[in-house]
Write a protein that holds these residues in place. Structure first.
Motif: not given
Lengths: 211, 402
Positions: B111, B81, B125, B109, B57, B315, B83
């Protein structure tokens, strides 16, 4: 049936100027009137739907896609920092965001107290210039704060400066010049691109003419 | 006395059975499609070291990560996330990939969102990553897989915007003045075209570059304009991006998904992460993209592996909102037997249930002396048959209409 383009308009100060501009851009929005108490106006001929909302809420409507577009002051965009496209400077609702303090005071304490309706902008602005301040959030009549010893200075919107003058305040620093902006939702920006591009083109040709 | 602690905190949500069952169905259908295309599921830990995530990130997003300490005082973080964890897994366990590695995941996930109002801290996700191969056909495979997945879910009204990081990169590359470069980059990240125009108007950049920059502010793109830059060395990155988009368009046509896709020069995703073709999918029903992805050839390198990769994430909440709580496949979740019994018939009833379940029938127990209440419950819940035990007599009532 073609899909409508939904546009959020701010109640209050910049509504009239916004409507004038839209009319000049060929949008038939004569029916829209804050006094009518109606909140939603469908203009079938132009394939548009307008609604009136509190300025502070407009970025929220647009971010969530409840409105495709919205008109709102840059001050609110800076304070709310929403995930929206800032498409056009409408060139209306001119004012400035400033730091102001009492006229006769020469020396201020090092740990300043600042009263404002814009806590986030204030904090960022002072932080960026390496100053730590205590921010006091108020909801209106911010000019009162220095007089009542609630704060040393204020951060507020100034258009003519009369209010500052009347309250024995003077401008110290300018944070930003403010105008109304056309904002757009991330998805609408793509799915309704032809309608949005068309409106932007019409508006910008008028704004360019020296409004 | 009501206490806040008897409720859930802000920013997380409960999925009650109705919505949870649709979510499960959606994920099963997606898993089915992913499997059909050769993708295998991986499960990674809910939390890892904060530093692991920061490798993937930029500094800005670090604020959005939920952090806590382990017993040694190291900072752990809930995954923001999937990935990045997958990039780590690939670097850790797959020392040599000769053939493309296809991985998929279904996970939550986390955030932190400052200006919330409905936006959740925890979200879900479903994604797929194709690792170890570069080349446009693999980007095309991922876009086609995303399109196919939505079609399988019964979602037809959507649009895929396909872009390329090369446009912004190519434009920024042409700017000599570092300050203007940063300013313009920031305008694109903030989607602030007003400020962008001001910077351009007051700059001494040549008209060609100004035109190029403004080209990136319109979503309805025209590739022909960009081909004009072919052959000019200073526009190499842009010409290359344009050429790639043209080629992927052909590949998407072969896959039969071109009707869903459009070239969009205004599509910008974080440059320090993506390195090529990028895409997002939009539905008119929701105000947020329901899928996003692209090529990220430099991420795995950060974990000491070195593989090109491309992927996307759906999403799930967005998909649920589009489906409006509708069941995607109605027959599968159909109810079957309800057994209504009382104390006297308990043994017979349980034995019956065991047998029915062994034979593959969904069977639910309902204890009541009141036969009518059993029938009513059975109707309300959509059972096909109610078996009523009265003493040891067994009676089957058919609730199916007609």
């Amino acid at each position: 049936m073609m899909e409508l383009l939904t546009i959020a308009l701010p109640k209050g100060r910049i509504l009239k100027e916004s409507l004038d501009l839209l009319k000049k851009a060929g949008v038939d929005c004569y029916k829209i009137d804050e006094k009518s108490r109606k909140l939603i106006f469908v203009l079938e001929k132009s394939n548009m739907k307008f609604f009136l909302a509190k300025p502070l809420d407009i970025p929220t409507y647009v971010e969530y896609g409840a409105a495709d577009l919205g008109i709102v002051g840059k001050d609110i965009l800076m304070e709310e920092s929403r995930d929206v496209y800032e498409l056009l400077d409408m060139g209306i609702g001119h004012c400035r965001l400033v730091v102001a303090g009492p006229k006769h005071i020469k020396e201020y304490p090092t740990n300043l107290k600042i009263a404002t309706k814009f806590p986030r902008i204030t904090e960022n602005y002072f932080l960026e210039s390496g100053r730590q301040v205590e921010v006091i959030k108020l909801n209106g009549s911010v000019e009162l704060a220095p007089m009542l010893n609630l704060a040393d200075k204020i951060v507020d919107i100034v258009s003519t400066g009369v209010t500052l003058e009347k309250n024995n305040l003077t401008e110290h620093e300018q944070i930003a010049e403010i105008t109304a902006r056309l904002i757009g939702n991330k998805v609408s920006f793509r799915l309704k691109a032809p309608m949005i591009d068309n409106l932007i083109n019409n508006l910008s040709s008028i704004i360019g003419r020296g409004e | 006395m009501d206490s806040v602690f008897s409720y859930k905190p802000d920013g997380v949500r409960d999925f009650l059975p109705e919505l949870a069952s649709v979510k499960r169905e959606v994920e099963e259908i997606l898993y089915g499609v992913f499997k059909q295309w050769g993708f295998e599921e991986v499960i990674t830990p809910t939390f890892e070291y904060l530093e692991t995530f920061l490798m993937g990130y930029n500094f800005n997003s670090a604020e959005k990560i939920f952090k806590f300490l382990d017993r040694k005082g190291r900072v752990l973080a809930l995954r923001p996330d999937m990935t990045t964890p997958i990039a780590r897994v690939v670097a850790n366990y797959y020392k040599k990939i000769n053939t493309p590695l296809r991985l998929c995941y279904f996970s939550n996930v986390f955030r932190f969102e400052e200006s919330r109002g409905g936006r959740q801290f925890e979200s879900y996700q479903a994604g797929a990553e194709l690792i170890g191969v570069s080349g446009l056909e693999w980007d095309a495979e991922m876009i086609s897989l995303a399109v196919e997945s939505l079609k399988r879910l019964g979602i037809k009204d959507f649009k895929v915007s396909v872009g390329h990081t090369g446009f912004l990169k190519g434009v920024l590359d042409r700017l000599k003045d570092e300050k203007i470069k940063d300013q313009i980059h920031e305008c694109f990240l903030n989607k602030d075209f007003v400020e962008l125009k001001k910077i351009l108007d007051s700059s001494v950049l040549n008209e060609d570059i100004k035109k190029l920059v403004m080209n990136l502010t319109r979503s309805s793109g025209n590739l022909d304009n960009l081909e004009a830059y072919e052959g000019f060395d200073e526009y190499k990155i842009i010409a290359e991006a344009a050429a790639q988009l043209k080629e992927i368009k052909q590949l998407l046509t072969i896959y039969g998904v071109e009707e869903y896709t459009a070239f969009d020069p205004s599509l910008i995703r974080a440059l320090d992460y993506y390195t090529g073709i990028i895409f997002e999918i939009y539905s008119p029903v929701i105000g947020f993209p329901l899928c996003g992805g692209g090529r990220y050839d430099n991420l795995i390198e950060k974990f000491n592996g070195s593989y090109p990769a491309t992927g996307f994430a759906f999403n799930i909440e967005g998909i649920l909102e589009i489906l409006g709580g509708q069941k995607v496949i109605s027959s599968k979740s159909e109810r079957f037997y309800l057994i209504c019994y009382d104390d006297v018939s308990r043994e017979e009833a349980i034995k019956k249930a065991v047998k029915l379940r062994q034979n593959g029938y969904m069977t639910e127990m309902f204890k009541s002396k009141n036969v009518q209440s059993g029938i009513e419950y059975g109707k309300e819940k959509g059972f096909n048959k109610v078996i009523i035990f009265n003493n040891i007599n067994e009676e089957v009532i058919n609730l199916n209409k007609g």
